[in-house]
Design an enzyme around this catalytic site. Structure first.
Site, PDB file in Angstrom:
ATOM      1  N   ARG A 114      -5.388  -2.399   8.469  1.00 29.52           N
ATOM      2  CA  ARG A 114      -6.602  -3.238   8.140  1.00 29.52           C
ATOM      3  C   ARG A 114      -6.220  -4.157   7.244  1.00 29.52           C
ATOM      4  NH1 ARG A 114      -7.615   1.924   6.528  1.00 29.52           N
ATOM      5  NH2 ARG A 114      -7.131   2.141   4.081  1.00 29.52           N
ATOM      6  N   LEU A 115      -7.298  -5.529   7.059  1.00 25.34           N
ATOM      7  CA  LEU A 115      -6.923  -6.394   6.446  1.00 25.34           C
ATOM      8  C   LEU A 115      -7.427  -6.170   4.831  1.00 25.34           C
ATOM      9  CD1 LEU A 115      -5.262  -8.995   6.371  1.00 25.34           C
ATOM     10  CD2 LEU A 115      -7.484 -10.110   7.480  1.00 25.34           C
ATOM     11  N   HIS A 151       2.633   3.106  -8.988  1.00 27.21           N
ATOM     12  CA  HIS A 151       2.653   1.765  -9.425  1.00 27.21           C
ATOM     13  C   HIS A 151       3.753   1.164 -10.020  1.00 27.21           C
ATOM     14  CE1 HIS A 151      -1.402   1.897  -7.596  1.00 27.21           C
ATOM     15  NE2 HIS A 151      -1.841   2.617  -8.666  1.00 27.21           N
ATOM     16  N   ASN A 182     -10.398  -3.039  -6.689  1.00 24.37           N
ATOM     17  CA  ASN A 182      -9.685  -2.104  -7.616  1.00 24.37           C
ATOM     18  C   ASN A 182     -10.364  -1.833  -8.849  1.00 24.37           C
ATOM     19  OD1 ASN A 182      -6.643  -3.180  -6.396  1.00 24.37           O
ATOM     20  ND2 ASN A 182      -7.782  -1.487  -5.471  1.00 24.37           N
ATOM     21  N   TRP A 183     -11.305  -2.595  -9.418  1.00 23.13           N
ATOM     22  CA  TRP A 183     -11.768  -2.198 -10.793  1.00 23.13           C
ATOM     23  C   TRP A 183     -12.739  -1.038 -10.446  1.00 23.13           C
ATOM     24  CZ3 TRP A 183     -10.158  -4.941 -14.587  1.00 23.13           C
ATOM     25  CH2 TRP A 183     -10.071  -6.428 -14.356  1.00 23.13           C
ATOM     26  N   SER A 220      -6.940  -6.025  -6.150  1.00 24.16           N
ATOM     27  CA  SER A 220      -8.104  -6.405  -5.189  1.00 24.16           C
ATOM     28  C   SER A 220      -9.529  -6.435  -6.272  1.00 24.16           C
ATOM     29  CB  SER A 220      -8.379  -5.690  -4.134  1.00 24.16           C
ATOM     30  OG  SER A 220      -8.932  -4.714  -4.475  1.00 24.16           O
ATOM     31  N   ASP A 225       0.922  -1.343   0.137  1.00 19.12           N
ATOM     32  CA  ASP A 225      -0.079   0.133   0.021  1.00 19.12           C
ATOM     33  C   ASP A 225       0.790   1.062   0.042  1.00 19.12           C
ATOM     34  OD1 ASP A 225      -2.167   1.618   0.087  1.00 19.12           O
ATOM     35  OD2 ASP A 225      -2.776   1.079   2.118  1.00 19.12           O
ATOM     36  N   GLY A 226       0.381   2.278  -0.797  1.00 22.51           N
ATOM     37  CA  GLY A 226       1.144   3.691  -0.564  1.00 22.51           C
ATOM     38  C   GLY A 226       1.802   4.174  -1.943  1.00 22.51           C
ATOM     39  N   ASN A 227       1.568   3.196  -3.102  1.00 15.79           N
ATOM     40  CA  ASN A 227       2.090   3.873  -4.255  1.00 15.79           C
ATOM     41  C   ASN A 227       1.351   5.252  -4.649  1.00 15.79           C
ATOM     42  OD1 ASN A 227       3.056   1.202  -4.262  1.00 15.79           O
ATOM     43  ND2 ASN A 227       1.638   0.411  -5.866  1.00 15.79           N
TER      44      ASN A 227
HETATM   45  C1  FPP Z   1      -1.931  -0.041  -3.516  1.00 16.96           C
HETATM   46  O1  FPP Z   1      -1.413   1.382  -3.244  1.00 16.96           O
HETATM   47  C2  FPP Z   1      -1.446  -0.561  -4.379  1.00 16.96           C
HETATM   48  C3  FPP Z   1      -2.084  -1.255  -5.597  1.00 16.96           C
HETATM   49  C4  FPP Z   1      -3.588  -0.994  -5.510  1.00 16.96           C
HETATM   50  C5  FPP Z   1      -1.400  -1.983  -6.649  1.00 16.96           C
HETATM   51  C6  FPP Z   1      -0.244  -2.692  -6.217  1.00 16.96           C
HETATM   52  C7  FPP Z   1       0.784  -3.021  -7.455  1.00 16.96           C
HETATM   53  C8  FPP Z   1       2.013  -2.851  -7.286  1.00 16.96           C
HETATM   54  C9  FPP Z   1       2.828  -2.824  -6.245  1.00 16.96           C
HETATM   55  C10 FPP Z   1       2.672  -2.967  -8.727  1.00 16.96           C
HETATM   56  C11 FPP Z   1       3.248  -4.276  -9.237  1.00 16.96           C
HETATM   57  C12 FPP Z   1       2.543  -5.503  -9.450  1.00 16.96           C
HETATM   58  C13 FPP Z   1       1.913  -6.078 -10.259  1.00 16.96           C
HETATM   59  C14 FPP Z   1       1.866  -7.532 -10.590  1.00 16.96           C
HETATM   60  C15 FPP Z   1       0.511  -5.046 -10.927  1.00 16.96           C
HETATM   61  P1  FPP Z   1      -2.480   2.707  -3.584  1.00 16.96           P
HETATM   62  O2  FPP Z   1      -2.739   3.165  -5.106  1.00 16.96           O
HETATM   63  O3  FPP Z   1      -3.651   2.198  -2.898  1.00 16.96           O
HETATM   64  O4  FPP Z   1      -1.649   3.793  -2.669  1.00 16.96           O
HETATM   65  P2  FPP Z   1      -2.518   5.094  -1.867  1.00 16.96           P
HETATM   66  O5  FPP Z   1      -3.457   4.196  -0.825  1.00 16.96           O
HETATM   67  O6  FPP Z   1      -1.176   5.718  -1.580  1.00 16.96           O
HETATM   68  O7  FPP Z   1      -3.364   5.841  -2.915  1.00 16.96           O
END
Ligand code: FPP
Length: 237
Positions: free
Chosen positions: A190-191, A33, A64-65, A61, A16-18
């Site tokens: 959280r889970l 990402h 995520n869609w 998840s 989480d956190g991208n």
């Molecule tokens: C959550 O961060 C991350 C994701 C929903 C995607 C995770 C994907 C990767 C790490 C990329 C590599 C993997 C593949 C195979 C696709 P967030 O976007 O919810 O971050 P935020 O809470 O800071 O907005």
């Protein structure tokens, strides 16, 4: 072989956190990402070298869609790019890739990439990397209940014979041990619909590190924290 003691056999990570990582740098979320994928690559190699046998990552998840279409497209593209960029190294390192989740909603291109990486790495013995894609725990449990109900209706199984083992064997994770350690990055605690059945006795580790900044050192800190825990599985010492 690992030189470390008390290594979890199975680590599962909620990456989480991208988005926040990208925002802090004035970048687009898709760049977050991409940086997340690079962090995943480093973490996978580090985990395998430390002696972890299963590493499961929550990459996409079922919820995520609902993100903006451009972000969903970027994540789907990243699955394909991830395969292209990492297949050779995963094979070389002996890392087998498997996918859990409902695949019918993915495009042919994404399913082809999944097919390619899982077949190319099938012989890997050092570690199994489990990619949770279009995964959620509730949908996994629902699918398991449906398959068991069908077997009961067909007379192949008696309802009274359904026990915890039967259910465990009906999940996507049937052939894997439960996660010993679940890590979530970015300070969220959280889970989020992840491995709810399998997490019954998992240790949890939360860190403020944003996923793109995660890597060997952060993984070691999580493993050190795990090693200091006293796991009793509901028993007394
Ligand atoms: C959550 O961060 C991350 C994701 C929903 C995607 C995770 C994907 C990767 C790490 C990329 C590599 C993997 C593949 C195979 C696709 P967030 O976007 O919810 O971050 P935020 O809470 O800071 O907005």
């Amino acid at each position: 072989m690992s030189q470390y003691r008390n290594i979890p056999q199975h680590i599962a990570i909620i990456m989480d956190g991208n988005g926040r990582w990208a925002k802090q740098r004035g970048k687009d979320r898709s760049e977050g990402h991409f940086a997340g994928m690079m962090a995943l690559r480093q973490t996978v190699i580090a985990a395998a070298q430390k002696g972890v046998k299963y590493l499961t990552v929550y990459a996409f998840s079922t919820e995520n869609w609902g993100r903006p279409q451009a972000e969903v497209d970027a994540l789907m593209e990243l699955v394909c790019k991830g395969v292209e960029m990492n297949a050779a190294e995963l094979c070389e390192q002996g890392i087998k890739v498997v996918v859990i989740g409902e695949r019918s909603r993915f495009s042919e291109k994404v399913n082809d990439a999944i097919e390619r990486i899982t077949s190319q790495t099938a012989a890997g013995e050092l570690m199994t990397l489990v990619l949770a894609l279009n995964y959620s725990s509730r949908s996994e449990i629902t699918a398991a209940v449906q398959s068991l109900a069908k077997r009961v209706a067909a007379g192949e199984l008696q309802a009274e014979d359904i026990d915890e083992k039967t259910i465990t064997r009906s999940l996507y994770t049937a052939s894997m041990p439960d996660p010993d350690l679940i890590i979530r990055t970015s300070g969220e605690c959280r889970l989020s619909n992840f491995m709810m059945w399998q997490a019954s006795y998992s240790e949890f580790y939360f860190t403020d590190v944003l996923w793109p900044d995660f890597g060997e050192q952060a993984l070691q800190e999580a493993i050190d924290a795990y090693a200091s825990r006293d796991r009793r599985f509901g028993l007394v010492k």
